[in-house]
Scaffold this motif. Sequence first.
Motif, PDB file in Angstrom:
ATOM      1  N   CYS A 124      -5.455 110.630  61.760  1.00  0.00           N
ATOM      2  CA  CYS A 124      -5.586 109.776  60.560  1.00  0.00           C
ATOM      3  C   CYS A 124      -6.970 109.853  59.914  1.00  0.00           C
ATOM      4  CB  CYS A 124      -5.192 108.337  60.868  1.00  0.00           C
ATOM      5  SG  CYS A 124      -6.032 107.582  62.260  1.00  0.00           S
ATOM      6  N   GLU A 125      -8.023 109.927  60.735  1.00  0.00           N
ATOM      7  CA  GLU A 125      -9.371 109.991  60.155  1.00  0.00           C
ATOM      8  C   GLU A 125      -9.600 111.323  59.429  1.00  0.00           C
ATOM      9  OE1 GLU A 125      -8.823 109.437  63.448  1.00  0.00           O
ATOM     10  OE2 GLU A 125      -9.985 107.704  64.143  1.00  0.00           O
ATOM     11  N   PHE A 126      -8.779 112.313  59.736  1.00  0.00           N
ATOM     12  CA  PHE A 126      -9.017 113.671  59.236  1.00  0.00           C
ATOM     13  C   PHE A 126      -8.033 114.090  58.142  1.00  0.00           C
ATOM     14  CE2 PHE A 126     -10.447 113.115  63.537  1.00  0.00           C
ATOM     15  CZ  PHE A 126     -11.751 113.582  63.487  1.00  0.00           C
ATOM     16  N   MET A 127      -7.016 113.257  57.936  1.00  0.00           N
ATOM     17  CA  MET A 127      -6.002 113.541  56.921  1.00  0.00           C
ATOM     18  C   MET A 127      -6.424 112.937  55.579  1.00  0.00           C
ATOM     19  SD  MET A 127      -3.276 115.237  57.816  1.00  0.00           S
ATOM     20  CE  MET A 127      -2.117 115.628  59.142  1.00  0.00           C
ATOM     21  N   SER A 128      -6.235 113.687  54.500  1.00  0.00           N
ATOM     22  CA  SER A 128      -6.601 113.173  53.181  1.00  0.00           C
ATOM     23  C   SER A 128      -5.814 111.902  52.844  1.00  0.00           C
ATOM     24  CB  SER A 128      -6.370 114.256  52.121  1.00  0.00           C
ATOM     25  OG  SER A 128      -5.190 114.965  52.417  1.00  0.00           O
ATOM     26  N   HIS A 129      -4.612 111.764  53.406  1.00  0.00           N
ATOM     27  CA  HIS A 129      -3.777 110.597  53.085  1.00  0.00           C
ATOM     28  C   HIS A 129      -3.904 109.466  54.101  1.00  0.00           C
ATOM     29  CE1 HIS A 129      -1.409 112.505  56.168  1.00  0.00           C
ATOM     30  NE2 HIS A 129      -1.209 113.563  55.401  1.00  0.00           N
ATOM     31  N   GLY A 139       7.430 113.120  44.817  1.00  0.00           N
ATOM     32  CA  GLY A 139       6.718 113.767  43.713  1.00  0.00           C
ATOM     33  C   GLY A 139       5.479 113.020  43.242  1.00  0.00           C
ATOM     34  N   ASP A 140       5.573 111.692  43.105  1.00  0.00           N
ATOM     35  CA  ASP A 140       4.419 110.969  42.564  1.00  0.00           C
ATOM     36  C   ASP A 140       3.422 110.543  43.649  1.00  0.00           C
ATOM     37  OD1 ASP A 140       5.688 108.919  43.824  1.00  0.00           O
ATOM     38  OD2 ASP A 140       6.181 107.772  42.026  1.00  0.00           O
ATOM     39  N   ARG A 141       3.638 110.971  44.870  1.00  0.00           N
ATOM     40  CA  ARG A 141       2.761 110.709  46.013  1.00  0.00           C
ATOM     41  C   ARG A 141       2.618 109.222  46.341  1.00  0.00           C
ATOM     42  NH1 ARG A 141       0.767 114.963  48.180  1.00  0.00           N
ATOM     43  NH2 ARG A 141      -0.768 113.834  49.422  1.00  0.00           N
ATOM     44  N   GLN A 142       3.521 108.401  45.846  1.00  0.00           N
ATOM     45  CA  GLN A 142       3.452 106.968  46.122  1.00  0.00           C
ATOM     46  C   GLN A 142       4.237 106.603  47.384  1.00  0.00           C
ATOM     47  OE1 GLN A 142       1.408 104.789  44.423  1.00  0.00           O
ATOM     48  NE2 GLN A 142       0.801 106.794  43.665  1.00  0.00           N
ATOM     49  N   HIS A 143       5.271 107.403  47.677  1.00  0.00           N
ATOM     50  CA  HIS A 143       6.133 107.056  48.803  1.00  0.00           C
ATOM     51  C   HIS A 143       6.211 108.204  49.808  1.00  0.00           C
ATOM     52  CE1 HIS A 143       7.484 104.420  45.498  1.00  0.00           C
ATOM     53  NE2 HIS A 143       7.440 103.528  46.469  1.00  0.00           N
ATOM     54  N   ILE A 144       6.196 107.814  51.072  1.00  0.00           N
ATOM     55  CA  ILE A 144       6.329 108.810  52.128  1.00  0.00           C
ATOM     56  C   ILE A 144       7.797 109.167  52.267  1.00  0.00           C
ATOM     57  CG2 ILE A 144       6.074 109.232  54.591  1.00  0.00           C
ATOM     58  CD1 ILE A 144       3.950 107.073  54.621  1.00  0.00           C
ATOM     59  N   VAL A 145       8.102 110.441  52.310  1.00  0.00           N
ATOM     60  CA  VAL A 145       9.460 110.865  52.589  1.00  0.00           C
ATOM     61  C   VAL A 145       9.649 110.940  54.102  1.00  0.00           C
ATOM     62  CG1 VAL A 145      11.140 112.720  52.315  1.00  0.00           C
ATOM     63  CG2 VAL A 145       9.619 112.097  50.414  1.00  0.00           C
ATOM     64  N   SER A 146       8.683 111.534  54.775  1.00  0.00           N
ATOM     65  CA  SER A 146       8.768 111.567  56.236  1.00  0.00           C
ATOM     66  C   SER A 146       7.428 111.936  56.854  1.00  0.00           C
ATOM     67  CB  SER A 146       9.821 112.592  56.676  1.00  0.00           C
ATOM     68  OG  SER A 146       9.384 113.889  56.319  1.00  0.00           O
ATOM     69  N   ILE A 147       7.270 111.518  58.104  1.00  0.00           N
ATOM     70  CA  ILE A 147       6.154 111.981  58.922  1.00  0.00           C
ATOM     71  C   ILE A 147       6.774 112.991  59.875  1.00  0.00           C
ATOM     72  CG2 ILE A 147       4.367 111.315  60.589  1.00  0.00           C
ATOM     73  CD1 ILE A 147       3.776 109.690  58.210  1.00  0.00           C
ATOM     74  N   THR A 220      -7.663 104.142  56.386  1.00  0.00           N
ATOM     75  CA  THR A 220      -6.551 103.357  55.830  1.00  0.00           C
ATOM     76  C   THR A 220      -5.569 104.301  55.130  1.00  0.00           C
ATOM     77  OG1 THR A 220      -8.108 101.576  55.445  1.00  0.00           O
ATOM     78  CG2 THR A 220      -5.979 101.396  54.324  1.00  0.00           C
ATOM     79  N   PRO A 221      -4.261 104.198  55.438  1.00  0.00           N
ATOM     80  CA  PRO A 221      -3.305 105.067  54.745  1.00  0.00           C
ATOM     81  C   PRO A 221      -3.310 104.799  53.241  1.00  0.00           C
ATOM     82  CG  PRO A 221      -2.222 103.777  56.489  1.00  0.00           C
ATOM     83  CD  PRO A 221      -3.625 103.288  56.398  1.00  0.00           C
ATOM     84  N   GLN A 222      -3.292 105.875  52.463  1.00  0.00           N
ATOM     85  CA  GLN A 222      -3.352 105.707  51.008  1.00  0.00           C
ATOM     86  C   GLN A 222      -2.031 105.217  50.432  1.00  0.00           C
ATOM     87  OE1 GLN A 222      -4.972 109.379  49.563  1.00  0.00           O
ATOM     88  NE2 GLN A 222      -7.013 108.853  50.272  1.00  0.00           N
ATOM     89  N   ALA A 223      -0.932 105.495  51.119  1.00  0.00           N
ATOM     90  CA  ALA A 223       0.368 104.977  50.693  1.00  0.00           C
ATOM     91  C   ALA A 223       1.186 104.696  51.940  1.00  0.00           C
ATOM     92  CB  ALA A 223       1.088 106.005  49.821  1.00  0.00           C
TER      93      ALA A 223
END
Length: 334
Positions: A124-129, A139-147, A220-223
């Motif tokens: 998490c500390e290393f992920m842009s999101h 598409g709009d990067r607001q919602h996670i489709v899956s991890i 902190t997760p961005q979305a």
Amino acid sequence: MTHLSLTHRPRRLRSSEALRGLTRETQLSRSDLILPLFISEKISAPTAVASMPGVFQLTEPALIEEALAAHAEGIPAILLFGIPSHKDAQASQAYSPSGVVQRAVRALKKACPGLIIITDVCLCEFMSHGHCGVTHFDGDRQHIVSIDNDASVELLCKTAISHAEAGADIVAPSDMMDGRIGAMRKGLDQHGFQNTPILSYAAKFASAFYGPFRDAAESTPQAGDRKSYQMDSANGAEALREVALDVEEGADMVMVKPGMPYLDIIWRVKQRFQMPTVAYQVSGEYSMLKAAALNGWIDEKTCMMEAMTAFRRAGADLIVTYAARQVARWLTLE
Ligand code: PBG
């Protein structure tokens, strides 16, 4: 004056500090403590974490100073978190041989060889999101489709191996992906690290008590949230199943996190598995105590020591706490 004729007077054993000490069931010592520390490559001087009084993001020299001081005070182990200057969608700095954690571990092992270095293994500390795994968004990067569980496990294994290569004494995966302990054990073994123990964050709940930590670790997760991988706080039986899987997959030590709201889980895990069991007094627990103490509403030392004793009474062998140095000093003065 009349006296009740009582066979049992529990107060007999409470009548002096000497008698209370003689019959005290639970002991707390400095060797039970693990101190979390944050190394950042984005700063040129130690930087206070606003929501965690007394906690700092550290530069490498400050980290070494802090680690040496903690060790001298009797703390056997630190838990290291890294804050990289570069984040991306593959968390490449998590497993880079020249990453912030890898460099810090090498420096720490050199400066303080007797101290046990535990590294937090997460993305998490290393992920842009800011998520703990490989994340697919809409598409709009607001919602996670899956991890993506299995792709995440691959990166987590690489991270754990790179920590071991740098000299980490224990690796501690905190991501909560399925199957990561087994995969990590296999990966470590294949790279010659058969003797590097895994401390699994085995029962880690999706908790709002992590809030201040995410300020400290800038994670902190961005979305979205972490509820599709961390556990629902209502679930105790599931916590036992999670721990059972990690033990089966090769975890050497297991952690319950957060601590104080989950003392029942600590108790059940220790009773059931008899593994070295670690409680994590997380950032929100620490900051609540600190904030109330700073306001003069509670007595900091007494409340903190009561919390520490509660973890031990519930069955925790070890306690991760941001107050470790303070607690060690109080124990020394006793
Ligand atoms: C990384 C990680 C977290 C904590 C430890 N490792 C944050 C999270 O899961 O969001 C929390 C520690 C604390 O609150 O003190 N995954």
